[in-house]
Design a protein around this motif. Structure first.
Motif, short mmCIF file in Angstrom:
data_model
loop_
_atom_site.label_atom_id
_atom_site.label_comp_id
_atom_site.label_asym_id
_atom_site.label_seq_id
_atom_site.Cartn_x
_atom_site.Cartn_y
_atom_site.Cartn_z
N GLY A 10 0.81 -1.22 0.00
CA GLY A 10 0.00 0.00 0.00
C GLY A 10 0.83 1.25 0.00
N TRP A 11 0.18 2.33 0.39
CA TRP A 11 0.84 3.64 0.43
C TRP A 11 0.19 4.54 1.47
N ILE A 12 0.96 5.54 1.87
CA ILE A 12 0.50 6.59 2.77
C ILE A 12 0.90 7.91 2.12
N LYS A 13 -0.05 8.86 2.06
CA LYS A 13 0.24 10.13 1.40
C LYS A 13 -0.51 11.25 2.08
N PRO A 14 0.13 12.37 2.33
CA PRO A 14 1.57 12.61 2.25
C PRO A 14 2.28 11.90 3.41
N ALA A 15 3.53 11.58 3.20
CA ALA A 15 4.27 10.78 4.17
C ALA A 15 4.42 11.48 5.52
N ASN A 16 4.64 12.79 5.51
CA ASN A 16 4.83 13.56 6.74
C ASN A 16 5.78 12.82 7.68
N SER A 17 5.41 12.64 8.93
CA SER A 17 6.29 12.04 9.94
C SER A 17 5.98 10.57 10.22
N ILE A 18 5.23 9.90 9.35
CA ILE A 18 4.74 8.56 9.65
C ILE A 18 5.84 7.53 9.91
N VAL A 19 6.95 7.61 9.18
CA VAL A 19 8.02 6.63 9.39
C VAL A 19 8.59 6.79 10.81
#
Length: 185
Positions: A102-111
């Motif tokens: 999958g994907w996450i958008k916008p990535a921001n601080s998720i990692v």
């Protein structure tokens, strides 16, 4: 805080995430992810205030729920989209490992955020993150993420007190260099 991709995290309670690649797109960075979830495991009801999340089942069966709606299920090849600001949860509803891409958008601080949450779960040895780390992350990134399974009294009273005690005791030195939270939308 910079991460090299792929970057894998494991919470020690049945969930593994692999952040595969960060794609720079004109309307925000898209983070490509893979996940593996043990039977019965998955994140509790939560919300990403500023991100969309999409999961496509590679193998297994996913159960998912949007707050206030009935539980739903999807299988191999099906895609589930959770739009920003919509509280949701998902879990492995099968008997074999659930694998999604999958994907996450916008990535921001998720990692950073999920890496820190998973580390706090490993530190506690349970699905409940270590309390001081959880208080820090939930306070610092409140404009980006929320965990709706936390009772209101705990959110309003216990977490702020725990956060302040943690500051006094120097419990947050390992968070030096944490990315700045985004302003609330």
């Amino acid at each position: 805080m910079n991460f090299t991709f792929p970057h894998s995290i494991d919470n020690g309670t049945g969930e593994t995430l692999i952040f595969k690649q960060l794609l720079h797109e004109p309307d925000g960075d898209r983070l490509l992810v893979d996940n593996q979830v043990a039977p019965g495991s998955g994140p509790p009801m939560h919300v990403h205030w500023q991100q969309d999340e999409s999961l496509t089942v590679v193998s297994g069966r996913i159960g998912y729920q949007v707050l206030g709606q009935a539980e739903q299920f999807a299988g191999e090849g099906d895609t589930v989209l959770f739009e920003r600001g919509v509280a949701h949860r998902f879990w492995n509803a099968g008997t074999d490992t659930l694998t999604c891409t999958g994907w996450i958008k916008p990535a921001n601080s998720i990692v950073y955020y999920l890496s820190a949450i998973y580390a706090a779960q490993r530190k506690s040895g349970s699905v409940q993150p270590e309390p001081f780390d959880a208080a820090y992350l939930l306070t610092r990134y409140a404009s980006e993420y929320d965990m709706l399974v936390i009772p209101p009294f705990v959110r309003r009273v216990i977490i702020p007190i725990t956060y302040r005690i943690g500051r006094l005791l120097g419990k947050y030195n390992h968070f030096a260099g944490a990315p700045r939270p985004l302003p609330a939308m």
